[in-house]
Design an enzyme around this catalytic site. Structure first.
Site, mmCIF file in Angstrom:
data_model
loop_
_atom_site.group_PDB
_atom_site.id
_atom_site.type_symbol
_atom_site.label_atom_id
_atom_site.label_comp_id
_atom_site.label_asym_id
_atom_site.label_seq_id
_atom_site.Cartn_x
_atom_site.Cartn_y
_atom_site.Cartn_z
ATOM 1 N N TYR A 154 0.763 -0.968 -0.084
ATOM 2 C CA TYR A 154 0.181 0.147 -0.105
ATOM 3 C C TYR A 154 0.971 1.224 0.037
ATOM 4 O O TYR A 154 0.165 2.395 -0.116
ATOM 5 C CB TYR A 154 -1.055 0.079 1.297
ATOM 6 C CG TYR A 154 -2.067 -1.018 1.304
ATOM 7 C CD1 TYR A 154 -2.361 -1.483 0.111
ATOM 8 C CD2 TYR A 154 -2.777 -1.646 2.370
ATOM 9 C CE1 TYR A 154 -3.312 -2.812 0.043
ATOM 10 C CE2 TYR A 154 -3.665 -2.446 2.376
ATOM 11 C CZ TYR A 154 -3.884 -3.019 1.251
ATOM 12 O OH TYR A 154 -4.823 -3.936 1.127
ATOM 13 N N ASP A 262 -4.987 -7.386 5.726
ATOM 14 C CA ASP A 262 -6.514 -6.745 5.427
ATOM 15 C C ASP A 262 -7.351 -7.596 5.091
ATOM 16 O O ASP A 262 -8.561 -7.567 5.480
ATOM 17 C CB ASP A 262 -6.189 -5.680 4.234
ATOM 18 C CG ASP A 262 -6.935 -4.785 3.799
ATOM 19 O OD1 ASP A 262 -8.178 -4.538 4.642
ATOM 20 O OD2 ASP A 262 -6.935 -4.063 2.833
#
Ligand code: NAD
Length: 382
Positions: A154, A262
């Site tokens: 990310y 996640d």
């Protein structure tokens, strides 16, 4: 100024500095019920919290034009732990992005360097039917997913989308981890496991990813050199996704990177049924001299503007976040167990806020749920 007598007592017992940030929407409502439990602990257990309260999110913007003031940020950094309700809501939809309610939360995470995100999946007996999995698979479940939060794909460079000579596009994200980043998240995982059932599963894709192979090598070393007394194994992330559904009880603490964490934390969360029941925590590294880490505890849910101000919100996710604080920031495992037991009792007696009610259940308000929790604590402590 406090008189000498008061100051003396305070310095003797007020050893746990806690900043409460109720935030927006249902945040203040659910936090009000948690404050009841904190007051109960002050009265009935041999512990005193030095609690201060501040503004974050839209409430802070309305009061001072910013989603988190410098003073509140400094208070957070000086506290042993921060307990946050929720931020955001349609009222602040047109506020410039840098002052949006979420910016307050992001500042807390960034300035306290909260790289370790803890998401437990805890199934209470009375809610076992709320899971989409069979009761025998999830009954009694208590596992913890530890996600690396500030590195990985990310944030890695290069990233972006470029236009190629033929007019098509090429998109790039980059998975990057350093030795230090992998070591520090694993160390948190091992430390947490020691306060639980003493088992760590390190999860990556070492079969197809360079960072995965590196992660596995580092995990093997950290486990052997620093935590030989903790049970340890590796698992590939795709297998872990399957094993969580097949037999989640095999896990205690799962440590993984930002991307896999996640997904796996959302998968594990759904085993428990409801957003109103999900706590979380984010931790920094431990300071070598003080032995302290920064810690932010908060429910997974948002500010629920659709029910805000109606005394309908479920306070249990925030209460369970406080329970995590007792366990992981204050080493008060017995009190954390007591909080969880009170939640079991209240649910076992059939009380439900609307979000977790099935037909035939008694639907209660936020405040009634808080009262019932204190009654359950009284019974347990009698
Ligand atoms: P949400 O979690 O606020 O609500 C989703 C749904 O779940 C709603 O129907 C709500 O009523 C219900 N719900 C959530 N928590 C509940 C509780 N404790 N008890 C009973 N019902 C509950 O998510 P959303 O609607 O997507 O977002 C609303 C606002 O919250 C937005 O401004 C969003 O940016 C913000 N948000 C903040 C956080 C945070 O503070 N960490 C997290 C997620 C969303």
């Amino acid at each position: 100024m406090a008189d000498r007598h008061t100051a003396g007592i305070t310095s003797m017992v007020a050893n746990k500095k806690l900043l409460v940030l109720p935030g927006d929407g249902i945040g203040p409502e659910v936090m009000g019920e948690v404050r009841r439990v904190i007051d109960w602990m002050d009265r009935r257990r041999a512990v005193t919290f030095e609690v201060s309260e501040g503004l974050v999110g839209g409430a802070a913007y309305d009061a001072g034009g910013t989603a988190l003031s410098d003073e509140t940020m400094a208070d957070a950094a000086a506290s042993d732990a921060v307990l946050l309700g929720a931020v955001g809501g349609p009222k602040w939809a047109d506020v410039p992005r840098v002052h949006r309610p979420e910016a307050g939360l992001l500042r807390l995470r960034k300035e306290m360097d909260l790289f370790a995100n803890l998401r437990p999946a805890l199934v209470f007996d009375a809610l076992v039917d709320a899971s989409t999995l069979k009761p025998e698979v999830v009954r009694g479940l208590d596992i913890l997913i530890l996600r690396e939060l500030t590195g990985g794909v990310y944030f890695g460079q290069p990233r972006g989308v470029e236009t190629l000579p033929d007019g098509s596009e090429r998109g790039v994200d980059t998975q990057v981890y350093t030795t230090g980043e992998v070591e520090r998240i694993l160390r948190v995982g091992f430390d947490l496991a020691k306060k639980r059932r003493n088992k760590v599963t390190s999860v990556e894709k070492s079969n197809v990813m360079e960072t995965g192979a590196m992660w596995r090598k580092i995990a093997t070393r950290v486990a052997a050199e620093e935590f030989p007394d903790v049970e340890f194994d590796h698992m590939l992330a795709d297998n872990c996704a399957m094993q969580l559904i097949r037999d989640p009880h095999q896990f205690d603490v799962i440590v993984t990177d930002n991307l896999f964490g996640d997904m796996l934390s959302d998968e594990a969360a759904m085993m428990t049924g409801s957003l109103g029941m999900l706590p979380s925590a984010s931790l920094s590294a431990m300071d070598a001299t003080s032995g302290r880490r920064h810690a932010l505890y908060e429910p997974v849910h948002g500010s629920a503007p659709d029910i805000a101000g109606q005394n309908k919100a479920n306070p249990l996710a925030t209460l369970l976040s406080f329970g995590m604080m007792l366990r992981y920031s204050f080493d008060m495992a017995e009190d954390a167990d007591l909080v969880e037991a009170a939640v079991q009792d209240v649910l076992g007696s059939g009380l439900r806020t609307a979000d977790i009610a099935a037909s035939g259940d008694e639907v209660v308000s936020t405040t009634r749920m808080g009262e019932a929790l204190v009654e359950a604590l009284d019974r347990r402590a009698a």
